[in-house]
Design a protein around this motif. Structure first.
Motif, PDB file in Angstrom:
ATOM      1  N   ARG A 173      35.032  40.081  40.118  1.00  0.00           N
ATOM      2  CA  ARG A 173      34.525  39.799  38.770  1.00  0.00           C
ATOM      3  C   ARG A 173      35.652  39.311  37.860  1.00  0.00           C
ATOM      4  O   ARG A 173      35.494  38.343  37.112  1.00  0.00           O
ATOM      5  N   ILE A 174      36.783  39.991  37.919  1.00  0.00           N
ATOM      6  CA  ILE A 174      37.911  39.619  37.061  1.00  0.00           C
ATOM      7  C   ILE A 174      38.401  38.216  37.382  1.00  0.00           C
ATOM      8  O   ILE A 174      38.670  37.414  36.490  1.00  0.00           O
ATOM      9  N   LEU A 175      38.511  37.906  38.678  1.00  0.00           N
ATOM     10  CA  LEU A 175      38.945  36.568  39.072  1.00  0.00           C
ATOM     11  C   LEU A 175      37.951  35.503  38.605  1.00  0.00           C
ATOM     12  O   LEU A 175      38.320  34.343  38.408  1.00  0.00           O
ATOM     13  N   SER A 176      36.696  35.921  38.437  1.00  0.00           N
ATOM     14  CA  SER A 176      35.657  34.993  37.968  1.00  0.00           C
ATOM     15  C   SER A 176      35.587  34.935  36.442  1.00  0.00           C
ATOM     16  O   SER A 176      34.728  34.252  35.884  1.00  0.00           O
ATOM     17  N   GLY A 177      36.479  35.680  35.769  1.00  0.00           N
ATOM     18  CA  GLY A 177      36.521  35.668  34.315  1.00  0.00           C
ATOM     19  C   GLY A 177      35.677  36.732  33.650  1.00  0.00           C
ATOM     20  O   GLY A 177      35.551  36.747  32.428  1.00  0.00           O
ATOM     21  N   ASP A 178      35.108  37.630  34.442  1.00  0.00           N
ATOM     22  CA  ASP A 178      34.257  38.696  33.900  1.00  0.00           C
ATOM     23  C   ASP A 178      35.075  39.983  33.832  1.00  0.00           C
ATOM     24  O   ASP A 178      35.317  40.639  34.848  1.00  0.00           O
ATOM     25  N   MET A 179      35.496  40.365  32.622  1.00  0.00           N
ATOM     26  CA  MET A 179      36.368  41.518  32.465  1.00  0.00           C
ATOM     27  C   MET A 179      35.649  42.853  32.657  1.00  0.00           C
ATOM     28  O   MET A 179      36.274  43.911  32.628  1.00  0.00           O
ATOM     29  N   SER A 180      34.331  42.820  32.857  1.00  0.00           N
ATOM     30  CA  SER A 180      33.635  44.065  33.164  1.00  0.00           C
ATOM     31  C   SER A 180      34.062  44.611  34.521  1.00  0.00           C
ATOM     32  O   SER A 180      33.747  45.760  34.857  1.00  0.00           O
ATOM     33  N   GLY A 181      34.804  43.799  35.272  1.00  0.00           N
ATOM     34  CA  GLY A 181      35.353  44.287  36.538  1.00  0.00           C
ATOM     35  C   GLY A 181      36.238  45.502  36.350  1.00  0.00           C
ATOM     36  O   GLY A 181      36.365  46.332  37.258  1.00  0.00           O
ATOM     37  N   LYS A 182      36.840  45.635  35.159  1.00  0.00           N
ATOM     38  CA  LYS A 182      37.674  46.812  34.879  1.00  0.00           C
ATOM     39  C   LYS A 182      36.852  48.093  34.984  1.00  0.00           C
ATOM     40  O   LYS A 182      37.360  49.138  35.402  1.00  0.00           O
ATOM     41  N   ASP A 183      35.594  48.034  34.579  1.00  0.00           N
ATOM     42  CA  ASP A 183      34.732  49.211  34.653  1.00  0.00           C
ATOM     43  C   ASP A 183      34.524  49.643  36.106  1.00  0.00           C
ATOM     44  O   ASP A 183      34.410  50.839  36.399  1.00  0.00           O
ATOM     45  N   LEU A 184      34.477  48.673  37.008  1.00  0.00           N
ATOM     46  CA  LEU A 184      34.325  49.010  38.423  1.00  0.00           C
ATOM     47  C   LEU A 184      35.602  49.632  38.968  1.00  0.00           C
ATOM     48  O   LEU A 184      35.555  50.492  39.849  1.00  0.00           O
ATOM     49  N   PHE A 185      36.767  49.209  38.471  1.00  0.00           N
ATOM     50  CA  PHE A 185      38.020  49.864  38.853  1.00  0.00           C
ATOM     51  C   PHE A 185      37.961  51.342  38.481  1.00  0.00           C
ATOM     52  O   PHE A 185      38.346  52.220  39.262  1.00  0.00           O
ATOM     53  N   THR A 186      37.502  51.612  37.255  1.00  0.00           N
ATOM     54  CA  THR A 186      37.402  52.996  36.799  1.00  0.00           C
ATOM     55  C   THR A 186      36.411  53.772  37.656  1.00  0.00           C
ATOM     56  O   THR A 186      36.667  54.922  38.035  1.00  0.00           O
ATOM     57  N   ARG A 187      35.274  53.147  37.963  1.00  0.00           N
ATOM     58  CA  ARG A 187      34.286  53.809  38.817  1.00  0.00           C
ATOM     59  C   ARG A 187      34.888  54.136  40.180  1.00  0.00           C
ATOM     60  O   ARG A 187      34.648  55.206  40.737  1.00  0.00           O
ATOM     61  N   GLY A 188      35.675  53.215  40.709  1.00  0.00           N
ATOM     62  CA  GLY A 188      36.330  53.467  41.987  1.00  0.00           C
ATOM     63  C   GLY A 188      37.285  54.646  41.913  1.00  0.00           C
ATOM     64  O   GLY A 188      37.329  55.484  42.810  1.00  0.00           O
ATOM     65  N   ALA A 189      38.040  54.732  40.807  1.00  0.00           N
ATOM     66  CA  ALA A 189      38.962  55.854  40.634  1.00  0.00           C
ATOM     67  C   ALA A 189      38.209  57.175  40.594  1.00  0.00           C
ATOM     68  O   ALA A 189      38.675  58.195  41.099  1.00  0.00           O
ATOM     69  N   GLU A 190      37.027  57.156  39.992  1.00  0.00           N
ATOM     70  CA  GLU A 190      36.216  58.373  39.924  1.00  0.00           C
ATOM     71  C   GLU A 190      35.696  58.789  41.290  1.00  0.00           C
ATOM     72  O   GLU A 190      35.399  59.956  41.522  1.00  0.00           O
ATOM     73  N   GLU A 191      35.574  57.818  42.208  1.00  0.00           N
ATOM     74  CA  GLU A 191      35.076  58.109  43.545  1.00  0.00           C
ATOM     75  C   GLU A 191      36.147  58.666  44.470  1.00  0.00           C
ATOM     76  O   GLU A 191      35.847  59.167  45.541  1.00  0.00           O
ATOM     77  N   VAL A 192      37.408  58.568  44.065  1.00  0.00           N
ATOM     78  CA  VAL A 192      38.486  59.061  44.908  1.00  0.00           C
ATOM     79  C   VAL A 192      38.430  60.581  44.936  1.00  0.00           C
ATOM     80  O   VAL A 192      38.627  61.230  43.922  1.00  0.00           O
ATOM     81  N   LYS A 193      38.168  61.139  46.099  1.00  0.00           N
ATOM     82  CA  LYS A 193      38.009  62.590  46.212  1.00  0.00           C
ATOM     83  C   LYS A 193      39.150  63.248  46.987  1.00  0.00           C
ATOM     84  O   LYS A 193      39.407  64.428  46.852  1.00  0.00           O
ATOM     85  N   THR A 194      39.772  62.499  47.868  1.00  0.00           N
ATOM     86  CA  THR A 194      40.820  63.099  48.698  1.00  0.00           C
ATOM     87  C   THR A 194      42.015  62.182  48.748  1.00  0.00           C
ATOM     88  O   THR A 194      42.185  61.296  47.925  1.00  0.00           O
ATOM     89  N   PHE A 195      42.845  62.381  49.748  1.00  0.00           N
ATOM     90  CA  PHE A 195      44.163  61.764  49.823  1.00  0.00           C
ATOM     91  C   PHE A 195      44.169  60.340  50.328  1.00  0.00           C
ATOM     92  O   PHE A 195      45.199  59.687  50.318  1.00  0.00           O
ATOM     93  N   ASP A 196      43.052  59.811  50.841  1.00  0.00           N
ATOM     94  CA  ASP A 196      43.096  58.554  51.571  1.00  0.00           C
ATOM     95  C   ASP A 196      43.564  57.383  50.700  1.00  0.00           C
ATOM     96  O   ASP A 196      42.778  56.737  50.028  1.00  0.00           O
ATOM     97  N   PHE A 197      44.856  57.136  50.703  1.00  0.00           N
ATOM     98  CA  PHE A 197      45.438  55.996  50.021  1.00  0.00           C
ATOM     99  C   PHE A 197      45.152  56.003  48.530  1.00  0.00           C
ATOM    100  O   PHE A 197      44.913  54.972  47.917  1.00  0.00           O
ATOM    101  N   ILE A 198      45.222  57.187  47.939  1.00  0.00           N
ATOM    102  CA  ILE A 198      45.031  57.317  46.502  1.00  0.00           C
ATOM    103  C   ILE A 198      46.110  56.535  45.750  1.00  0.00           C
ATOM    104  O   ILE A 198      45.823  55.779  44.824  1.00  0.00           O
ATOM    105  N   ALA A 199      47.355  56.710  46.156  1.00  0.00           N
ATOM    106  CA  ALA A 199      48.452  56.042  45.464  1.00  0.00           C
ATOM    107  C   ALA A 199      48.321  54.531  45.576  1.00  0.00           C
ATOM    108  O   ALA A 199      48.630  53.791  44.638  1.00  0.00           O
ATOM    109  N   ARG A 200      47.871  54.053  46.714  1.00  0.00           N
ATOM    110  CA  ARG A 200      47.694  52.611  46.909  1.00  0.00           C
ATOM    111  C   ARG A 200      46.632  52.074  45.949  1.00  0.00           C
ATOM    112  O   ARG A 200      46.799  51.003  45.357  1.00  0.00           O
TER     113      ARG A 200
END
Length: 242
Positions: A173-200
């Motif tokens: 979305r961001i590459l397409s010029g739609d900054m609402s992609g940032k909201d999906l980044f946040t949603r992804g962060a909320e889905e992180v439950k364990t250690f699997d490449f959290i830092a990455r």
């Protein structure tokens, strides 16, 4: 170049001499053996890895523990396990399109074989979507990422599937010029439950936002695990956008 046999030899050497994480290099050795068709050797080696784990607090060793636990519980490795590691090293973009097509066919076949296993099915679907993205077939990749974003949160072992699905959708979305992609980044962060490449996840999403000049997103759900950045021998992973 998909020369799994040669790669297996190199990772065997790295496992033998590493002062950073013999367990992690050992697991990649397992993956390359499996991809090379040497399943018996891969399984025998996998059984030795728990003894090599010395620092469970660092993400890569916690990851190895998870994969060993799944094998102990269910007696299986991920389908085409090296592709999981290639994705996280952002290396699909370095593979020629003819080999990407070859891998795509393998993953699609593996996905059919995993129809009755929700974990492996979701994993294969995500990797298939990633390959399609790198083949510039986003219209085919997008619905698959959307599906894995919905089902990924229910997985026990492939806990990274949901957050990285949101990352891929948001980044496009961001590459397409739609900054609402940032909201999906946040949603992804909320889905992180364990250690699997959290830092990455934190590193990549933060870098995209930095390039946009936007530091407003809170990624506190995906903290860098203390100790992961301490040793200079840690393999360098490309920071370029995925």
């Amino acid at each position: 170049q998909l020369r799994w046999g040669e790669a297996a030899e190199k990772f065997q050497q790295l496992c033998a001499v590493s002062k950073w994480s013999r367990a992690f290099y050992g697991y990649i050795h397992v993956c390359t053996l499996q991809m090379d068709g040497r399943s018996d050797m891969a399984i025998a080696l996998l059984k030795t890895l728990p003894a090599l784990v010395k620092r469970k607090e660092i993400p890569v060793e916690a990851f190895v523990v998870s994969r060993c636990a799944r094998f102990e519980s269910e007696g299986k490795l991920p389908p085409l396990p090296a592709l999981e590691m290639i994705y996280f090293w952002n290396s699909f973009r370095q593979i020629p399109s003819n080999l990407l097509e070859f891998l795509l066919n393998l993953v699609q076949e593996a996905g059919k074989a995993a129809e009755n296993d929700n974990e492996d099915k979701a994993y294969c679907l995500f990797i298939e979507a990633a390959l399609l993205k790198h083949l510039n077939r986003w219209d085919e990749a997008q619905p698959k990422f959307e599906e894995t974003s919905r089902i990924g949160g229910k997985l026990k072992y492939f806990t990274w599937v949901a957050p990285w699905s949101f990352y891929e959708l948001g980044h496009h979305r961001i590459l397409s010029g739609d900054m609402s992609g940032k909201d999906l980044f946040t949603r992804g962060a909320e889905e992180v439950k364990t250690f699997d490449f959290i830092a990455r996840y934190q590193m990549v999403t933060t870098e995209v936002l930095r390039d946009l000049g936007d530091f407003s997103m809170n990624l506190e759900h995906s903290p860098v695990t203390p100790g992961d950045e301490e040793n200079e021998e840690t393999p360098v992973i490309s920071n370029d956008d995925m």
